[in-house]
Design a protein around this motif. Structure first.
Motif, PDB file in Angstrom:
ATOM      1  N   ALA A  53       0.833  -1.200   0.000  1.00 17.55           N
ATOM      2  CA  ALA A  53       0.000   0.000   0.000  1.00 17.55           C
ATOM      3  C   ALA A  53       0.875   1.261   0.000  1.00 17.55           C
ATOM      4  CB  ALA A  53      -0.922  -0.003   1.215  1.00 17.55           C
ATOM      5  N   PHE A  54       1.945   1.239   0.755  1.00 16.72           N
ATOM      6  CA  PHE A  54       2.858   2.392   0.818  1.00 16.72           C
ATOM      7  C   PHE A  54       3.440   2.700  -0.559  1.00 16.72           C
ATOM      8  CE2 PHE A  54       7.261   3.920   1.380  1.00 16.72           C
ATOM      9  CZ  PHE A  54       7.007   5.128   2.022  1.00 16.72           C
ATOM     10  N   LEU A  55       3.831   1.670  -1.283  1.00 19.79           N
ATOM     11  CA  LEU A  55       4.354   1.866  -2.634  1.00 19.79           C
ATOM     12  C   LEU A  55       3.265   2.406  -3.562  1.00 19.79           C
ATOM     13  CD1 LEU A  55       6.516  -1.375  -2.985  1.00 19.79           C
ATOM     14  CD2 LEU A  55       7.320   0.962  -2.592  1.00 19.79           C
ATOM     15  N   GLY A  56       2.048   1.932  -3.372  1.00 24.41           N
ATOM     16  CA  GLY A  56       0.932   2.444  -4.166  1.00 24.41           C
ATOM     17  C   GLY A  56       0.685   3.914  -3.897  1.00 24.41           C
ATOM     18  N   PHE A  57       0.784   4.316  -2.622  1.00 29.59           N
ATOM     19  CA  PHE A  57       0.609   5.733  -2.287  1.00 29.59           C
ATOM     20  C   PHE A  57       1.676   6.585  -2.988  1.00 29.59           C
ATOM     21  CE2 PHE A  57      -1.108   4.102   2.024  1.00 29.59           C
ATOM     22  CZ  PHE A  57      -2.355   3.888   1.465  1.00 29.59           C
ATOM     23  N   GLN A  58       2.889   6.074  -3.059  1.00 33.08           N
ATOM     24  CA  GLN A  58       3.965   6.816  -3.715  1.00 33.08           C
ATOM     25  C   GLN A  58       3.647   7.011  -5.197  1.00 33.08           C
ATOM     26  OE1 GLN A  58       6.471   8.200  -2.280  1.00 33.08           O
ATOM     27  NE2 GLN A  58       6.877   7.127  -0.361  1.00 33.08           N
ATOM     28  N   VAL A  59       3.086   5.987  -5.821  1.00 31.78           N
ATOM     29  CA  VAL A  59       2.717   6.098  -7.227  1.00 31.78           C
ATOM     30  C   VAL A  59       1.622   7.148  -7.416  1.00 31.78           C
ATOM     31  CG1 VAL A  59       1.690   4.876  -9.184  1.00 31.78           C
ATOM     32  CG2 VAL A  59       3.409   3.731  -7.777  1.00 31.78           C
ATOM     33  N   VAL A  60       0.612   7.095  -6.563  1.00 30.23           N
ATOM     34  CA  VAL A  60      -0.487   8.057  -6.652  1.00 30.23           C
ATOM     35  C   VAL A  60       0.022   9.486  -6.452  1.00 30.23           C
ATOM     36  CG1 VAL A  60      -2.619   8.850  -5.541  1.00 30.23           C
ATOM     37  CG2 VAL A  60      -2.245   6.410  -5.941  1.00 30.23           C
ATOM     38  N   MET A  61       0.913   9.678  -5.492  1.00 31.16           N
ATOM     39  CA  MET A  61       1.439  11.013  -5.216  1.00 31.16           C
ATOM     40  C   MET A  61       2.304  11.514  -6.366  1.00 31.16           C
ATOM     41  SD  MET A  61       2.275  10.347  -1.182  1.00 31.16           S
ATOM     42  CE  MET A  61       2.969  11.933  -0.780  1.00 31.16           C
ATOM     43  N   GLY A  62       2.892  10.582  -7.125  1.00 30.88           N
ATOM     44  CA  GLY A  62       3.662  10.986  -8.293  1.00 30.88           C
ATOM     45  C   GLY A  62       2.771  11.399  -9.444  1.00 30.88           C
ATOM     46  N   ILE A  63       1.577  10.821  -9.512  1.00 31.67           N
ATOM     47  CA  ILE A  63       0.636  11.148 -10.590  1.00 31.67           C
ATOM     48  C   ILE A  63      -0.188  12.379 -10.247  1.00 31.67           C
ATOM     49  CG2 ILE A  63      -1.359  10.311 -11.892  1.00 31.67           C
ATOM     50  CD1 ILE A  63      -0.268   7.473 -11.497  1.00 31.67           C
ATOM     51  N   VAL A  64      -0.705  12.403  -9.019  1.00 30.18           N
ATOM     52  CA  VAL A  64      -1.508  13.548  -8.554  1.00 30.18           C
ATOM     53  C   VAL A  64      -0.632  14.349  -7.596  1.00 30.18           C
ATOM     54  CG1 VAL A  64      -3.670  14.281  -7.500  1.00 30.18           C
ATOM     55  CG2 VAL A  64      -3.561  12.098  -8.716  1.00 30.18           C
ATOM     56  N   SER A  65       0.101  15.289  -8.130  1.00 30.04           N
ATOM     57  CA  SER A  65       1.070  16.031  -7.320  1.00 30.04           C
ATOM     58  C   SER A  65       0.407  17.150  -6.540  1.00 30.04           C
ATOM     59  CB  SER A  65       2.178  16.601  -8.211  1.00 30.04           C
ATOM     60  OG  SER A  65       1.631  17.481  -9.171  1.00 30.04           O
ATOM     61  N   ALA A  66       1.030  17.488  -5.425  1.00 28.49           N
ATOM     62  CA  ALA A  66       0.561  18.591  -4.582  1.00 28.49           C
ATOM     63  C   ALA A  66       1.758  19.464  -4.238  1.00 28.49           C
ATOM     64  CB  ALA A  66      -0.083  18.047  -3.303  1.00 28.49           C
ATOM     65  N   PRO A  67       1.533  20.743  -3.944  1.00 27.47           N
ATOM     66  CA  PRO A  67       2.654  21.649  -3.636  1.00 27.47           C
ATOM     67  C   PRO A  67       3.498  21.172  -2.462  1.00 27.47           C
ATOM     68  CG  PRO A  67       0.654  22.895  -4.053  1.00 27.47           C
ATOM     69  CD  PRO A  67       0.257  21.451  -3.994  1.00 27.47           C
ATOM     70  N   THR A  68       2.861  20.599  -1.448  1.00 22.75           N
ATOM     71  CA  THR A  68       3.580  20.062  -0.293  1.00 22.75           C
ATOM     72  C   THR A  68       2.974  18.708   0.083  1.00 22.75           C
ATOM     73  OG1 THR A  68       2.135  21.092   1.363  1.00 22.75           O
ATOM     74  CG2 THR A  68       4.020  22.393   0.567  1.00 22.75           C
ATOM     75  N   GLN A  69       3.770  17.884   0.730  1.00 25.26           N
ATOM     76  CA  GLN A  69       3.281  16.565   1.126  1.00 25.26           C
ATOM     77  C   GLN A  69       2.165  16.669   2.157  1.00 25.26           C
ATOM     78  OE1 GLN A  69       6.058  13.122   1.583  1.00 25.26           O
ATOM     79  NE2 GLN A  69       5.387  13.159   3.714  1.00 25.26           N
ATOM     80  N   ASP A  70       2.219  17.683   2.993  1.00 23.72           N
ATOM     81  CA  ASP A  70       1.195  17.838   4.030  1.00 23.72           C
ATOM     82  C   ASP A  70      -0.211  17.999   3.457  1.00 23.72           C
ATOM     83  OD1 ASP A  70       3.092  17.620   5.969  1.00 23.72           O
ATOM     84  OD2 ASP A  70       3.275  19.774   6.344  1.00 23.72           O
ATOM     85  N   MET A  71      -0.304  18.473   2.229  1.00 24.49           N
ATOM     86  CA  MET A  71      -1.627  18.714   1.650  1.00 24.49           C
ATOM     87  C   MET A  71      -2.403  17.412   1.419  1.00 24.49           C
ATOM     88  SD  MET A  71      -1.293  21.918  -0.994  1.00 24.49           S
ATOM     89  CE  MET A  71      -3.065  21.885  -1.200  1.00 24.49           C
ATOM     90  N   TYR A  72      -1.725  16.285   1.350  1.00 27.07           N
ATOM     91  CA  TYR A  72      -2.429  15.014   1.180  1.00 27.07           C
ATOM     92  C   TYR A  72      -3.203  14.642   2.453  1.00 27.07           C
ATOM     93  CZ  TYR A  72       0.328  14.386  -3.059  1.00 27.07           C
ATOM     94  OH  TYR A  72       0.893  14.543  -4.307  1.00 27.07           O
ATOM     95  N   TRP A  73      -2.881  15.304   3.558  1.00 24.70           N
ATOM     96  CA  TRP A  73      -3.569  15.014   4.822  1.00 24.70           C
ATOM     97  C   TRP A  73      -4.287  16.237   5.381  1.00 24.70           C
ATOM     98  CZ3 TRP A  73       0.913  12.604   3.391  1.00 24.70           C
ATOM     99  CH2 TRP A  73       0.900  11.210   3.401  1.00 24.70           C
ATOM    100  N   THR A  74      -4.491  17.260   4.559  1.00 25.07           N
ATOM    101  CA  THR A  74      -5.200  18.430   5.039  1.00 25.07           C
ATOM    102  C   THR A  74      -6.664  18.072   5.346  1.00 25.07           C
ATOM    103  OG1 THR A  74      -5.835  20.706   4.527  1.00 25.07           O
ATOM    104  CG2 THR A  74      -5.778  19.156   2.699  1.00 25.07           C
ATOM    105  N   ARG A  75      -7.224  18.724   6.322  1.00 22.45           N
ATOM    106  CA  ARG A  75      -8.617  18.458   6.704  1.00 22.45           C
ATOM    107  C   ARG A  75      -9.608  19.140   5.768  1.00 22.45           C
ATOM    108  NH1 ARG A  75      -8.526  18.989  13.360  1.00 22.45           N
ATOM    109  NH2 ARG A  75      -7.018  17.291  13.725  1.00 22.45           N
TER     110      ARG A  75
END
Length: 320
Positions: free
Chosen positions: A39-61
């Motif tokens: 799952a961790f590797l899958g998350f890395q793939v998703v984050m590479g495809i759907v990029s965000a300015p900062t990593q923290d934004m993937y967990w913003t409320r």
């Protein structure tokens, strides 16, 4: 396609984390398993495809600014813990830097080996194959980071690749880790092409490359293995005929050629003189390319050479 077993990475990650706990205890850490690593590797793939300015934004409320649903699958703390201790091999087996056998890529060697094996075995290339270099952008600290000012990506990791020019599929690659030993490596381009074509030798492929790699010795070695080649060539390469390297061509379409067996050296005038070496072309046949002139008119310019096996003497001679 499974590239490497997740349980091996999970075991190595747990081993590395336990090793670090003896140096500095981490109360947040708990052992991982193959399912979580997958799952961790899958998350890395998703984050590479759907990029965000900062990593923290993937967990913003705020759902308006949250680009994916990764936060519903894993907490930010757990993700950072896995990233901190993620490991794929035992570094203790790698000799110290400066000693014989030291591998600068030991951290990822096992994964790289399995990836390259799958790339090579999972796809059969067309007749033509290309050899070239690529840059993976990286500005952090790394012993073999390269600076190539003429490239769009100027700083990063240099990678030699063999790819299929029909679709861009990469069949094989090598990461360049710098020179081997204290002295500059001579014949690096030749060594790279020889390494990357080793698994397709004897299959009548046509290797295409630029003047960094092209040499008379390399093309003769490839030809002995039933591998043909073609590429632009630098006029200071050893073994080239002087009639070609010193040719003074002024009119577009003019050319000078010399042949030695299946090896054909050509100086051809386009907008400037282009020097080409090949073992896969017949100098007795010609084709044309269309070039736009200064007046705006289109002109068909003669080009020599179509793919055909040749038979000639083992010395440079006129082709026509």
């Amino acid at each position: 396609m499974i590239i490497f077993p997740d349980h091996d990475i999970a075991a190595e990650t747990n081993r590395y984390a336990s090793e670090k706990q003896t140096e500095k205890p981490d109360g947040n850490w708990r052992p991982t398993n193959a399912r979580e690593i997958r799952a961790f590797l899958g998350f890395q793939v998703v984050m590479g495809i759907v990029s965000a300015p900062t990593q923290d934004m993937y967990w913003t409320r705020d759902s308006l600014f949250r680009p994916t649903t990764i936060s519903e699958r894993i907490t930010r703390q757990r993700f950072e813990d896995l990233a901190r201790y993620f490991h794929v091999c035992d570094n203790s087996t790698n000799p110290p830097r400066g000693q014989e056998g030291h591998d600068k890529l030991s951290h990822v060697r096992s994964v790289m080996t399995k990836i390259t094996t799958n790339l090579r075995d999972g796809y059969k290339p067309h007749r033509d194959v290309s050899i070239d270099e690529a840059m993976i952008g990286y500005t952090g600290r790394l012993a073999f980071k390269q600076y190539v000012p003429m490239k769009p990506t100027k700083r990063g990791i240099k990678v030699w690749m063999r790819a299929d020019p029909n679709n861009g599929y990469v069949n094989e690659f090598q990461v360049y880790t710098g020179r081997r030993g204290p002295d500059p490596e001579h014949g690096l381009g030749e060594r790279v092409v020889w390494d990357l074509t080793r698994h397709i030798a004897g299959q009548n492929h046509h290797v295409l490359c630029d003047n960094y790699f092209t040499s008379v010795n390399l093309f003769e070695r490839l030809l002995a293995k039933n591998t043909y080649a073609c590429g632009t060539v630098r006029v200071n390469r050893k073994g080239l005929p002087k009639e070609v390297t010193t040719a003074k061509l002024k009119i577009q379409g003019d050319m000078v050629q010399r042949q030695k067996g299946n090896l054909v050296a050509t100086a051809w005038r386009d907008k400037r003189t282009v020097d080409v070496l090949g073992t896969n072309s017949d100098p007795q046949t010609t084709t044309t390319v269309t070039r736009k002139q200064k007046s705006g008119q289109l002109k068909d310019v003669r080009v020599s050479g179509r793919h055909k096996k040749l038979h000639g003497k083992h010395e440079w001679r006129r082709s026509r």
